[in-house]
Design an enzyme around this catalytic site. Sequence first.
Site, PDB file in Angstrom:
ATOM      1  N   ASP A  52       0.840  -1.198   0.000  1.00 44.44           N
ATOM      2  CA  ASP A  52       0.000   0.000   0.000  1.00 44.44           C
ATOM      3  C   ASP A  52       0.875   1.248   0.000  1.00 44.44           C
ATOM      4  O   ASP A  52       2.051   1.206   0.366  1.00 44.44           O
ATOM      5  CB  ASP A  52      -0.902   0.012   1.240  1.00 44.44           C
ATOM      6  CG  ASP A  52      -2.031  -1.007   1.111  1.00 44.44           C
ATOM      7  OD1 ASP A  52      -2.325  -1.412  -0.027  1.00 44.44           O
ATOM      8  OD2 ASP A  52      -2.589  -1.396   2.153  1.00 44.44           O
ATOM      9  N   TYR A  59       6.212  -8.946   7.769  1.00 45.79           N
ATOM     10  CA  TYR A  59       5.742  -7.577   8.015  1.00 45.79           C
ATOM     11  C   TYR A  59       6.021  -7.164   9.452  1.00 45.79           C
ATOM     12  O   TYR A  59       6.048  -8.000  10.354  1.00 45.79           O
ATOM     13  CB  TYR A  59       4.220  -7.492   7.816  1.00 45.79           C
ATOM     14  CG  TYR A  59       3.766  -7.703   6.395  1.00 45.79           C
ATOM     15  CD1 TYR A  59       3.546  -6.619   5.557  1.00 45.79           C
ATOM     16  CD2 TYR A  59       3.540  -8.991   5.906  1.00 45.79           C
ATOM     17  CE1 TYR A  59       3.116  -6.808   4.256  1.00 45.79           C
ATOM     18  CE2 TYR A  59       3.111  -9.185   4.606  1.00 45.79           C
ATOM     19  CZ  TYR A  59       2.899  -8.097   3.783  1.00 45.79           C
ATOM     20  OH  TYR A  59       2.476  -8.284   2.505  1.00 45.79           O
ATOM     21  N   TYR A  69      -4.166  -9.814   3.332  1.00 45.92           N
ATOM     22  CA  TYR A  69      -4.318  -8.388   3.648  1.00 45.92           C
ATOM     23  C   TYR A  69      -3.982  -8.192   5.120  1.00 45.92           C
ATOM     24  O   TYR A  69      -4.773  -8.540   6.004  1.00 45.92           O
ATOM     25  CB  TYR A  69      -5.749  -7.926   3.366  1.00 45.92           C
ATOM     26  CG  TYR A  69      -6.141  -8.015   1.907  1.00 45.92           C
ATOM     27  CD1 TYR A  69      -5.617  -7.123   0.966  1.00 45.92           C
ATOM     28  CD2 TYR A  69      -7.036  -8.979   1.465  1.00 45.92           C
ATOM     29  CE1 TYR A  69      -5.978  -7.192  -0.370  1.00 45.92           C
ATOM     30  CE2 TYR A  69      -7.406  -9.057   0.123  1.00 45.92           C
ATOM     31  CZ  TYR A  69      -6.874  -8.160  -0.787  1.00 45.92           C
ATOM     32  OH  TYR A  69      -7.237  -8.240  -2.097  1.00 45.92           O
TER      33      TYR A  69
END
Length: 431
Positions: free
Chosen positions: A258, A322, A394
Amino acid sequence: MSRNIDDILNKAFEVLKKYPLCDRCLGRLFAKYGLGLSNAERGRALKTLIAMEIHRKALNSRSLDEVKEELLTIASNSGEPVTTIARNLIGEVKVNKCVVCEDSLNHLIGELTVKVVEALKEYSITSFLIGVEKNSNIELKEKHVFEGLGIDTWESIRREIRREVGKRVQGLLNIPPDFKKPDAVAIINLDKNSVKVVVKPVYIYGRYLKLGRNISQRWWFTREGTKRYPLSIEGVAEKVRTLFKADGINIHAAGREDVDVRMMGNGRPIVIEVLNPKIRGVNLNIVNETLKEEPWVSIKIEGYADLSLVREIKQSKKPKTYRAIIYSDKPFTNEDLLRIFTALNNCEIRQRTPKRILKRKKDVLRTRKVYSVNGKLLNDHVAELILKCESGLYVKELITGDEGRTTPSVASLLGREVSVLFLDVLDYPLT
Ligand SMILES: [Zn+2]
């Protein structure tokens, strides 16, 4: 199919009784025979034999009148050397122009060669190919004439022009043709008598780091046509355009984070496709020096690539690691973290398409895996999670739960609202 040389000769004779043809266009009718000969050589040889045959007939006839009409027709339809015989026997003959090319083909091949050489000279290429656009007027005329002759040994004028121009260009530029993967294709339009060059793109591959936030991967334009974010990976990659003297670039990346997510670690694989480059094979140290100037985006080019790598990295589905900095109004406890670790380690997550992208993507349910999760409290309200996830998960929704559309989620496990303050991709595996 012609059975022997008499057969070929008779056919050529019949054709020339009907139509005027230049050496090339006559030779092209019998292109299947005489490997390595040019059509001009074939045509000239046939006309020479025909001239000899007519002379033989004249010598064997009682009166010249017996062959006069045939000699006149053949001479005016074929020119030299039949006209020499005719001139000697019956006087001057008016020669008709070739029904297919109007005697322009020789000149045309020379003229197109010059145009192709001029066009290709602008590019640094190591191989080329000539193309001729289909259905030009001259090709249609040829088809109309040749198809009515019942001869199946001819090649098209497109093919002859392609080959003859190609041979000359090869000699003049001293670069070889490549029939499979040429650096450049020179496309000839016979109606416009023009040449356009299509050059194979250059592909360079590497990885990019995004060290700041609010940086899009591609330029993102608002409806008003202004840039939504001042910086993009694409914008930085565009710097290579001038090095290659190219018309533009395309970027192909292995997925996309993103806009507000940083890309850290070894970076994300990317291929820059350089469009219509006049220069190929630019030294990659120079490319990297040029790309280095941008502080918030770092693209490091590792080598030259081809189209297959673009496909490969676009399909690449590697697990990514992440770092999520998460926030909750109610203080986190160590038990909260333990609950998250226990529940999400090796856990299958069911996700409906996130609400924030429903406008762009279809609402589907999919399952992706969290391989591992750990982390620590940074203060009462803020915690850091390190998550290794399957490609396509996601992560923001894994934290917030997306109003129940993602289950389980950090929010659903703790039974309260949890938000994401920052998200970074820490690692995209090298292999
Ligand atoms: Zn011709």
